[in-house]
Write a protein that holds these residues in place. Sequence first.
Motif, PDB file in Angstrom:
ATOM      1  N   ILE A 135      27.762  45.823  41.063  1.00  0.00           N
ATOM      2  CA  ILE A 135      26.540  45.003  41.019  1.00  0.00           C
ATOM      3  C   ILE A 135      26.237  44.411  42.385  1.00  0.00           C
ATOM      4  O   ILE A 135      25.088  44.428  42.848  1.00  0.00           O
ATOM      5  CB  ILE A 135      26.682  43.904  39.949  1.00  0.00           C
ATOM      6  CG1 ILE A 135      26.658  44.523  38.549  1.00  0.00           C
ATOM      7  CG2 ILE A 135      25.581  42.859  40.091  1.00  0.00           C
ATOM      8  CD1 ILE A 135      26.987  43.550  37.441  1.00  0.00           C
ATOM      9  N   TYR A 136      27.250  43.879  43.048  1.00  0.00           N
ATOM     10  CA  TYR A 136      27.035  43.276  44.369  1.00  0.00           C
ATOM     11  C   TYR A 136      26.502  44.318  45.350  1.00  0.00           C
ATOM     12  O   TYR A 136      25.595  44.025  46.154  1.00  0.00           O
ATOM     13  CB  TYR A 136      28.340  42.677  44.892  1.00  0.00           C
ATOM     14  CG  TYR A 136      28.152  41.741  46.062  1.00  0.00           C
ATOM     15  CD1 TYR A 136      28.159  40.360  45.885  1.00  0.00           C
ATOM     16  CD2 TYR A 136      27.971  42.229  47.363  1.00  0.00           C
ATOM     17  CE1 TYR A 136      27.988  39.489  46.953  1.00  0.00           C
ATOM     18  CE2 TYR A 136      27.788  41.370  48.430  1.00  0.00           C
ATOM     19  CZ  TYR A 136      27.800  40.010  48.225  1.00  0.00           C
ATOM     20  OH  TYR A 136      27.612  39.157  49.289  1.00  0.00           O
ATOM     21  N   LYS A 197      32.546  38.576  26.566  1.00  0.00           N
ATOM     22  CA  LYS A 197      32.531  37.234  27.160  1.00  0.00           C
ATOM     23  C   LYS A 197      32.919  37.298  28.632  1.00  0.00           C
ATOM     24  O   LYS A 197      32.255  36.703  29.490  1.00  0.00           O
ATOM     25  CB  LYS A 197      33.490  36.326  26.381  1.00  0.00           C
ATOM     26  CG  LYS A 197      33.601  34.924  26.937  1.00  0.00           C
ATOM     27  CD  LYS A 197      34.574  34.102  26.100  1.00  0.00           C
ATOM     28  CE  LYS A 197      35.984  34.665  26.162  1.00  0.00           C
ATOM     29  NZ  LYS A 197      36.952  33.825  25.400  1.00  0.00           N
ATOM     30  N   ASN A 198      34.002  38.022  28.922  1.00  0.00           N
ATOM     31  CA  ASN A 198      34.477  38.098  30.304  1.00  0.00           C
ATOM     32  C   ASN A 198      33.486  38.813  31.210  1.00  0.00           C
ATOM     33  O   ASN A 198      33.259  38.393  32.355  1.00  0.00           O
ATOM     34  CB  ASN A 198      35.829  38.816  30.348  1.00  0.00           C
ATOM     35  CG  ASN A 198      36.934  38.017  29.690  1.00  0.00           C
ATOM     36  OD1 ASN A 198      36.674  37.015  29.030  1.00  0.00           O
ATOM     37  ND2 ASN A 198      38.162  38.463  29.846  1.00  0.00           N
ATOM     38  N   CYS A 199      32.914  39.912  30.709  1.00  0.00           N
ATOM     39  CA  CYS A 199      31.962  40.665  31.531  1.00  0.00           C
ATOM     40  C   CYS A 199      30.692  39.868  31.781  1.00  0.00           C
ATOM     41  O   CYS A 199      30.104  39.949  32.869  1.00  0.00           O
ATOM     42  CB  CYS A 199      31.641  42.000  30.867  1.00  0.00           C
ATOM     43  SG  CYS A 199      32.994  43.204  30.964  1.00  0.00           S
ATOM     44  N   TRP A 203      30.088  39.538  35.627  1.00  0.00           N
ATOM     45  CA  TRP A 203      28.920  40.324  36.035  1.00  0.00           C
ATOM     46  C   TRP A 203      27.725  39.416  36.322  1.00  0.00           C
ATOM     47  O   TRP A 203      26.973  39.649  37.277  1.00  0.00           O
ATOM     48  CB  TRP A 203      28.558  41.336  34.962  1.00  0.00           C
ATOM     49  CG  TRP A 203      29.587  42.404  34.725  1.00  0.00           C
ATOM     50  CD1 TRP A 203      30.902  42.394  35.092  1.00  0.00           C
ATOM     51  CD2 TRP A 203      29.374  43.640  34.057  1.00  0.00           C
ATOM     52  NE1 TRP A 203      31.527  43.536  34.689  1.00  0.00           N
ATOM     53  CE2 TRP A 203      30.624  44.326  34.040  1.00  0.00           C
ATOM     54  CE3 TRP A 203      28.279  44.234  33.448  1.00  0.00           C
ATOM     55  CZ2 TRP A 203      30.771  45.578  33.459  1.00  0.00           C
ATOM     56  CZ3 TRP A 203      28.428  45.485  32.861  1.00  0.00           C
ATOM     57  CH2 TRP A 203      29.657  46.153  32.874  1.00  0.00           C
ATOM     58  N   GLY A 204      27.542  38.391  35.469  1.00  0.00           N
ATOM     59  CA  GLY A 204      26.406  37.491  35.661  1.00  0.00           C
ATOM     60  C   GLY A 204      26.491  36.716  36.960  1.00  0.00           C
ATOM     61  O   GLY A 204      25.513  36.633  37.719  1.00  0.00           O
ATOM     62  N   PHE A 205      27.650  36.142  37.235  1.00  0.00           N
ATOM     63  CA  PHE A 205      27.806  35.398  38.486  1.00  0.00           C
ATOM     64  C   PHE A 205      27.709  36.321  39.699  1.00  0.00           C
ATOM     65  O   PHE A 205      27.168  35.922  40.745  1.00  0.00           O
ATOM     66  CB  PHE A 205      29.138  34.648  38.505  1.00  0.00           C
ATOM     67  CG  PHE A 205      29.027  33.214  38.067  1.00  0.00           C
ATOM     68  CD1 PHE A 205      28.331  32.290  38.832  1.00  0.00           C
ATOM     69  CD2 PHE A 205      29.606  32.784  36.879  1.00  0.00           C
ATOM     70  CE1 PHE A 205      28.219  30.957  38.438  1.00  0.00           C
ATOM     71  CE2 PHE A 205      29.509  31.454  36.472  1.00  0.00           C
ATOM     72  CZ  PHE A 205      28.803  30.539  37.252  1.00  0.00           C
ATOM     73  N   ALA A 206      28.236  37.537  39.587  1.00  0.00           N
ATOM     74  CA  ALA A 206      28.152  38.476  40.713  1.00  0.00           C
ATOM     75  C   ALA A 206      26.695  38.787  41.045  1.00  0.00           C
ATOM     76  O   ALA A 206      26.311  38.813  42.223  1.00  0.00           O
ATOM     77  CB  ALA A 206      28.911  39.762  40.379  1.00  0.00           C
ATOM     78  N   LEU A 303      29.119  27.182  42.581  1.00  0.00           N
ATOM     79  CA  LEU A 303      29.206  26.968  41.135  1.00  0.00           C
ATOM     80  C   LEU A 303      30.221  27.914  40.500  1.00  0.00           C
ATOM     81  O   LEU A 303      30.965  27.528  39.599  1.00  0.00           O
ATOM     82  CB  LEU A 303      27.829  27.151  40.496  1.00  0.00           C
ATOM     83  CG  LEU A 303      26.789  26.076  40.863  1.00  0.00           C
ATOM     84  CD1 LEU A 303      25.438  26.418  40.242  1.00  0.00           C
ATOM     85  CD2 LEU A 303      27.249  24.701  40.415  1.00  0.00           C
ATOM     86  N   PHE A 304      30.243  29.157  40.980  1.00  0.00           N
ATOM     87  CA  PHE A 304      31.228  30.118  40.480  1.00  0.00           C
ATOM     88  C   PHE A 304      32.639  29.632  40.791  1.00  0.00           C
ATOM     89  O   PHE A 304      33.545  29.726  39.954  1.00  0.00           O
ATOM     90  CB  PHE A 304      30.980  31.487  41.108  1.00  0.00           C
ATOM     91  CG  PHE A 304      31.983  32.541  40.698  1.00  0.00           C
ATOM     92  CD1 PHE A 304      31.987  33.059  39.420  1.00  0.00           C
ATOM     93  CD2 PHE A 304      32.924  33.020  41.607  1.00  0.00           C
ATOM     94  CE1 PHE A 304      32.901  34.030  39.038  1.00  0.00           C
ATOM     95  CE2 PHE A 304      33.845  33.990  41.239  1.00  0.00           C
ATOM     96  CZ  PHE A 304      33.831  34.489  39.953  1.00  0.00           C
ATOM     97  N   SER A 305      32.842  29.094  41.973  1.00  0.00           N
ATOM     98  CA  SER A 305      34.156  28.568  42.361  1.00  0.00           C
ATOM     99  C   SER A 305      34.549  27.388  41.491  1.00  0.00           C
ATOM    100  O   SER A 305      35.707  27.266  41.074  1.00  0.00           O
ATOM    101  CB  SER A 305      34.138  28.152  43.838  1.00  0.00           C
ATOM    102  OG  SER A 305      33.773  29.229  44.668  1.00  0.00           O
ATOM    103  N   LEU A 306      33.587  26.518  41.196  1.00  0.00           N
ATOM    104  CA  LEU A 306      33.871  25.335  40.381  1.00  0.00           C
ATOM    105  C   LEU A 306      34.236  25.723  38.952  1.00  0.00           C
ATOM    106  O   LEU A 306      35.231  25.239  38.396  1.00  0.00           O
ATOM    107  CB  LEU A 306      32.662  24.399  40.377  1.00  0.00           C
ATOM    108  CG  LEU A 306      32.783  23.144  39.508  1.00  0.00           C
ATOM    109  CD1 LEU A 306      33.943  22.282  39.984  1.00  0.00           C
ATOM    110  CD2 LEU A 306      31.471  22.356  39.516  1.00  0.00           C
ATOM    111  N   VAL A 307      33.432  26.607  38.362  1.00  0.00           N
ATOM    112  CA  VAL A 307      33.720  27.044  36.993  1.00  0.00           C
ATOM    113  C   VAL A 307      35.064  27.765  36.937  1.00  0.00           C
ATOM    114  O   VAL A 307      35.864  27.562  36.016  1.00  0.00           O
ATOM    115  CB  VAL A 307      32.588  27.959  36.477  1.00  0.00           C
ATOM    116  CG1 VAL A 307      32.950  28.542  35.115  1.00  0.00           C
ATOM    117  CG2 VAL A 307      31.282  27.181  36.387  1.00  0.00           C
TER     118      VAL A 307
END
Length: 342
Positions: A135-136, A197-199, A203-206, A303-307
Motif C-alpha cells: 500500500i505504501y 481486525k489486524n489488517c 493497512w488503514g494506518f499505512a 497517531l499510529f505510534s501512539l496507538v
Amino acid sequence: MEGAGLPLEGGEVALSPILGLWRQAPPAKKTKKAVLFFEVEILDARTREKLCFLDKVEPNATIAEIKSLFTKAHPQWYPARQSLRLDPKGRSLKDEDVLQSLPVGTTATFYFRDLGAQISWVTVFLTEYAGPLLIYLLFYFRVPFLYGPRYDFTASRHPVVHLACGCHSFHYIKRLLETLFVHRFSHGTMPLRNIFKNCTYYWGFAAWMAYYINHPLYTPPAYGDEQVKLALAVFLFCQLGNFSIHVALRNLRPAGSKTRKIPYPTRNPFTWLFLLVSCPNYTYEVGSWIGFTIMTQCLPVALFSLVGFVQMAIWAQGKHRSYLREFRDYPPLRSPIVPFLL
C-alpha cells in the motif's frame, strides 16, 4: 542320601530328596500391574449438555490427545477450535497438560468452548505485514486516481520522502522475514476474525500516513537535514535492537516446543535492555516509530505510534504478570515496557 534340597527362586537347580536327581525349579511368576483407566466426559460450557463420553482413557493422555479423540465424535470442532477447561468460566487447559496430573478423579469432567474458525499465526502475520508494504509503495509511486492526473507516476522532490519510503519498506520486509525464519509461536493458530481486525489496523494506518508523506504538497521537517539524520539514527538503532531481541527470544525456545524460560541479556549489547524491561522488543518497536515520526513530521505517523504504544503496553503488562506468576525468581527490577515507569 544327601540332605534334602528345595526349589530355589530364579530357576536354580535343586536336589530332590526323593528321586535323588537334580531338576530345574519352576520360574517365579511375574504379577501384572493393573492399569487404571480414566473416564472423560465433555460438557458444553454454556448449556451443560453432554457432548462426548470417552471410556478407558490412559492416565498419561494429554489434553491434546483428548482433543483429538473429541474431534472423532465431532469433526466440525478440530483441535485448534477447542478450549477445554475444568470450570465453565475457568482458564483453558494447556495441550501438554497430562490427565493424571490434573485435580480430577477417575471420572473427569471437562467443559468445552468453541473458539471459532482458526487461522495460523504465520498466515496472519504475512498478510498484515505484506499489506502495508504494498500500500505504501502505491502512494510512493503515485499511481493513478490518488493525487490527480497531473501527478501520476511523478516523484517527490524532497529527499526525506524517498528516505521514509526506504525505512518503511525495510521495516515491513524485516517483519516478513522474521515471521518466516525467526519467530517461534507458542500457539499455532488464532481466531479467523483477528485477521480482519489486524489488517484494518495495519493497512488503514499505512494508507493514511503514506497519503500525506507522499502528497505533492508535503512539507519537509522544520529542522531540515539535522532532524532527519537524528531520526534515521534512532530508527535504525531501534530496528537493530528489535531484531536482536527477537533472535534472543527464539534461542530460548527449542524448535517444536512450548518451553518458557526467563529471558536474560546475552553478549549482544542490544539485549542488555532485558535488565530493565520484560519486553524490550516492544520498547525498540515503539522507538522505531518515534524515530519515523520525527523523520517525517507527519501527524498520522504520530497517531499510529501512539496507538501502537498503548497496545504494546497492554501486551507487555500481560506478559510481565505472566512471568511474575510463573517464575518465583523473576528479576524484581524489571518493568513491562518503559524502564522504571511502565
